[in-house]
Design a protein around this motif. Structure first.
Motif, PDB file in Angstrom:
ATOM      1  N   ASP A 157       0.856  -1.194   0.000  1.00 30.72           N
ATOM      2  CA  ASP A 157       0.000   0.000   0.000  1.00 30.72           C
ATOM      3  C   ASP A 157       0.883   1.231   0.000  1.00 30.72           C
ATOM      4  N   GLU A 158       0.272   2.393   0.129  1.00 27.61           N
ATOM      5  CA  GLU A 158       1.093   3.597  -0.041  1.00 27.61           C
ATOM      6  C   GLU A 158       2.145   3.751   1.038  1.00 27.61           C
ATOM      7  N   GLN A 159       1.901   3.220   2.235  1.00 35.72           N
ATOM      8  CA  GLN A 159       2.848   3.418   3.327  1.00 35.72           C
ATOM      9  C   GLN A 159       4.033   2.461   3.284  1.00 35.72           C
ATOM     10  N   SER A 160       3.843   1.279   2.727  1.00 36.89           N
ATOM     11  CA  SER A 160       4.894   0.267   2.838  1.00 36.89           C
ATOM     12  C   SER A 160       4.885  -0.702   1.663  1.00 36.89           C
ATOM     13  N   PHE A 161       6.066  -1.016   1.166  1.00 36.56           N
ATOM     14  CA  PHE A 161       6.231  -2.059   0.147  1.00 36.56           C
ATOM     15  C   PHE A 161       7.089  -3.140   0.792  1.00 36.56           C
ATOM     16  N   PRO A 162       6.457  -4.089   1.464  1.00 36.23           N
ATOM     17  CA  PRO A 162       7.233  -5.026   2.286  1.00 36.23           C
ATOM     18  C   PRO A 162       7.750  -6.265   1.562  1.00 36.23           C
ATOM     19  N   ALA A 398      -5.010  -1.098  13.359  1.00 36.25           N
ATOM     20  CA  ALA A 398      -4.909  -2.410  13.987  1.00 36.25           C
ATOM     21  C   ALA A 398      -3.498  -2.896  13.733  1.00 36.25           C
ATOM     22  N   ASP A 399      -3.005  -3.738  14.575  1.00 37.44           N
ATOM     23  CA  ASP A 399      -1.727  -4.382  14.336  1.00 37.44           C
ATOM     24  C   ASP A 399      -1.779  -5.749  14.969  1.00 37.44           C
TER      25      ASP A 399
ATOM     26  N   SER B  28      12.814   5.176   3.258  1.00 35.47           N
ATOM     27  CA  SER B  28      13.810   4.167   2.920  1.00 35.47           C
ATOM     28  C   SER B  28      14.581   3.647   4.132  1.00 35.47           C
ATOM     29  N   SER B  29      14.638   4.422   5.203  1.00 31.58           N
ATOM     30  CA  SER B  29      15.432   3.921   6.311  1.00 31.58           C
ATOM     31  C   SER B  29      14.577   3.564   7.525  1.00 31.58           C
ATOM     32  N   GLY B  30      13.615   4.411   7.866  1.00 24.45           N
ATOM     33  CA  GLY B  30      12.759   4.132   9.011  1.00 24.45           C
ATOM     34  C   GLY B  30      13.551   4.111  10.302  1.00 24.45           C
ATOM     35  N   PHE B  31      13.115   3.251  11.199  1.00 25.48           N
ATOM     36  CA  PHE B  31      13.700   3.134  12.526  1.00 25.48           C
ATOM     37  C   PHE B  31      15.171   2.697  12.435  1.00 25.48           C
ATOM     38  N   GLU B  32      16.031   3.423  13.121  1.00 28.60           N
ATOM     39  CA  GLU B  32      17.451   3.049  13.131  1.00 28.60           C
ATOM     40  C   GLU B  32      17.867   2.684  14.552  1.00 28.60           C
ATOM     41  N   PRO B 467      -1.122   3.899  10.371  1.00 27.42           N
ATOM     42  CA  PRO B 467      -0.187   2.933   9.795  1.00 27.42           C
ATOM     43  C   PRO B 467       1.242   3.323  10.153  1.00 27.42           C
ATOM     44  N   GLY B 468       2.103   2.366  10.289  1.00 25.32           N
ATOM     45  CA  GLY B 468       3.493   2.684  10.603  1.00 25.32           C
ATOM     46  C   GLY B 468       4.241   1.472  11.111  1.00 25.32           C
ATOM     47  N   SER B 469       5.517   1.691  11.363  1.00 17.92           N
ATOM     48  CA  SER B 469       6.380   0.616  11.812  1.00 17.92           C
ATOM     49  C   SER B 469       6.113   0.256  13.265  1.00 17.92           C
TER      50      SER B 469
END
Lengths: 473, 473
Positions: A157-162, A398-399, B28-32, B467-469
């Motif tokens: 989705d727009e936030q993440s390409f996992p 949700a997670d 591209s980096s997120g949480f470090e 949404p997020g890490s």
């Protein structure tokens, strides 16, 4: 003497007594089973039941015969369920031995005849079965049903390409972190895990909207650095890359349906970005034309790889006449879409967000249960074009810490709607015919380790409102 | 030419570029990871670390020697954790084989020396260990720590009496339903399940308050049918029954501490019920005297069965001078109780509800973390009387569907407070020293199948806000 002294208060005492009796009843009996119901969820299409309780030996053995008697899926499924169902048995057996109790069980072997030796899961595969539960004396319960389980995996989705895409290795730079990614092997594991449980996996690669994360690895996919979706329709690179993704993941997902998204496409970035606008002008195309061009081009790619394309209903709403006739239309915005789609000869999946989006927390179980995918479709050949329905679990809020409670038990309400005969789930007062079984089923899910939320909460996944029995929440 | 044409907008472009760069960095980096931290939770009392990453072979083997080398607990614990830690390994290995990759691991064997062959868990047992993690070349990480894990099981309360008591078989009539009960075998299973994980089980039978459910099976325990708790202090039957319960469950719970409750005793039913009031008058006792009488009598019974009694702080607050000196005082109402209790020579457990009641959903992780059980106790011999602290999970508004999220991750914040050296957890800015490790640990819990809620939510067990890490929630 006491009775007389109490006379002036007799009315008061009477009510206190009533209060006491009702409290005592609650305390001592609690939830009672309605004996007119059979506590099965979802209801099989046909069943009869006797009036005896049969005890199943926790060391139940399996005997499989027929053409498919050697299937690993069946044997592993049996062992897996045996462990889940008889989870707490070992301790009891030890104490039974200590106490010198020898248990007598009515059922000690499960016999299964499998008529096909194909393990392949595709649309239309006959998954029906008949189940006999009988004591040695031949008394039996007979049931029959048809199952179709599909996991629709909205991967990107727009936030993440996992997802790892070997041909374009920078794509998963768009993941939240390097720890929150799926390798090709992870994805394959998910597909085989599902297969062992009789579940198809329908993958989704949503284009051209919901795709901002793609550009973290390949910024050329954005119309511009400040206007990032939909994917840039004007570049060949965009379609080369989509083709590369589809080729890579075709090896992972054998199921014939493949979801291409197509929802919520805001074409503002196309008309506001000079080079894309120029491209549209050169071809005398409107932004809507370009949306159609993009979707149809992606459909052709999927079809050329042997997939049947599924698209969200916006594609059907925008250009039904030009949509590839193989397309499966996936409803979500509201009611009435599947009747229109099947009238035009398209196949359809029902997911009306007002009732079957599980992330809509204000939809109570009975609204989920009463939603009917075939509503407004009276012609049998058109009804057959409705492939089924899907409950959707979107995870904006949700997670892993609360996804089970958001899905369960309401997903099970939709399951009975899809699984059981329409007459059985529509005809009568569901507070009497379904709710007691549903309360019971929720507690069964809890006992099996699924963290299903209380049934009758005002909002989904809310905790119980106070102390009490699982069977009354 | 382009630079010149953009000159009038250069400032704007600059900010757009900055925006783009920062967005790209996020994507591209997120949480470090902060490399100055060691990502262990809770921190061992002492540790050093090298600057190399060592790869552990998923087929890790165990070699145990020493006096306790044959302990089943150790071997089963090793196998259990291996499965949890390397859950997703099988698929990877298969693909590694397909790709012809031969992995080289730094660590392929875990060697453990066990100095004692006793499996018994009691207060004061030495549970410390030293851990060396080393490559073959001898480089090592060294850590040492002491563990004391106790599960305090508050088995019975006013709403439900779920436990089987063979001597008084009607007691569990007070359970919510017949499916929501613990047999003697279930309870024993819980104790042995805990033992295999190095956890003591401290049972609680709360008297004389919180006991309405007892009367569902034996209504004589109620002062009257309309006034149901505390348990009737005037009847011998009440104490005979308590004695029967303790005798029965002594066989189940070998741990030396036993909790007798004693909290929130509203004696109104004693003074308003004629026969109890008469009993008090006959003995010239106030209701408070009777409360003391009840608690001390129950303590004597527990002590006579070889248990050390634990009581909630109300008993200490009401009659410290008469409380059996063996009593462990369990704090809950607020701060300052343990300092008073240890000054009078009592042992104490810290559970200040303002910070360590997990059902208080508005307590953020840092308040849990910063609560110090030894606060206000400066004398070392008095500090030694603080047995530890306990986070309490009361389930008025929790059940199996959300209990994990209510407990985790905040319980782990208290764990580091209890486990690690006071200087390590108190000295510096916890946003820098603890929060990054805590975020990481929460995601580790998620990966291991524990549904720990986001760390930085305003209320415990709330879903993420968007949404997020996992590593930034």
């Amino acid at each position: 003497m006491l009775p007389f002294s109490q006379k002036p208060h007799s009315k008061f005492s009477f009510f206190k007594l009533l209060f006491w009796v009702s409290q005592l009843l609650v305390l001592s009996s609690g939830f009672e089973l309605d004996e007119s119901l059979t506590y099965i969820w979802p209801l099989p299409s046909e069943f009869t039941s006797g009036n005896e309780t049969l005890a199943v030996d926790p060391t139940l053995s399996l005997s499989v015969s027929g053409k498919g008697g050697d299937l690993k899926i069946l044997r592993e499924g049996f062992e897996r369920y045996k462990k889940i169902i008889f989870k707490h048995v070992s301790g009891v057996s030890i104490f039974e031995k200590l106490r010198g109790i020898t248990s007598v069980y009515d059922i000690s072997e499960l016999r299964i005849i499998v008529n096909s030796d194909s393990e392949e899961l595709q649309l239309g595969v006959d998954e029906s079965y008949t189940l006999f539960v009988a004591k040695n004396d031949g008394k039996s319960i007979v049931g029959g049903a048809t199952i179709e389980n599909v996991l629709h995996w909205h991967i990107i989705d727009e936030q993440s390409f996992p997802l790892e895409v070997p041909t374009y290795p920078n794509l998963w730079n768009g993941a939240y972190t390097k720890w929150e990614r799926y390798t090709v092997e992870d994805a394959s594991d998910i597909v085989s895990f599902a297969k062992m449980r009789g579940i198809h996996v329908m993958a989704e690669v949503d284009v051209p909207g919901h795709a901002e994360s793609w550009g973290a690895g390949y910024p050329d996919l954005w119309p511009s650095s400040s206007c990032r979706e939909p994917l840039d329709v004007s570049k060949n690179f965009t379609f080369d890359l989509i083709s590369g993704i589809l080729s890579d993941i075709r090896k992972i997902f054998p199921f014939e349906l493949f979801h291409l998204g197509g929802d919520e496409v805001n074409t503002g970035c196309w008309t506001s970005t000079p080079h894309v606008k120029q491209w549209l002008n050169d071809r005398n195309m409107t932004a809507k034309d370009a949306y159609q061009y993009f979707v149809l081009k992606a459909q052709e790619m999927a079809i050329s790889k042997g997939w049947t394309p599924v698209n969200w209903e916006e594609t059907f709403n925008a250009f039904a006449a030009n949509l590839n006739p193989q397309t499966v239309v996936h409803n979500w915005l509201g009611p009435g879409v599947c009747p229109n789609a099947v009238a035009k000869g398209f196949r359809c999946i029902f997911s009306n967000q007002g009732v079957w989006y599980l992330d809509h927390l204000d939809v109570p179980w009975d609204q989920v249960y009463n939603a009917e995918p075939l509503e407004g479709i009276n012609n049998v050949s058109e009804q057959n074009l409705v492939l089924g329905g899907e409950v959707c679990m979107w995870d904006e809020v949700a997670d892993t810490s609360n996804v089970q409670q958001t899905i369960w038990p309401r997903a099970a309400a939709a399951a009975e709607r899809l699984w059981s005969k329409r007459e059985a789930v529509s005809a009568r007062n569901i507070t009497l015919t379904a709710l007691p079984r549903f309360l019971y089923f929720r507690c069964l899910l809890n006992r099996r380790g699924v963290q299903a939320a209380p049934v009758t909460n005002k909002y989904a996944r809310q905790p119980p409102t106070g102390p009490g029995s699982c069977y009354e929440q």
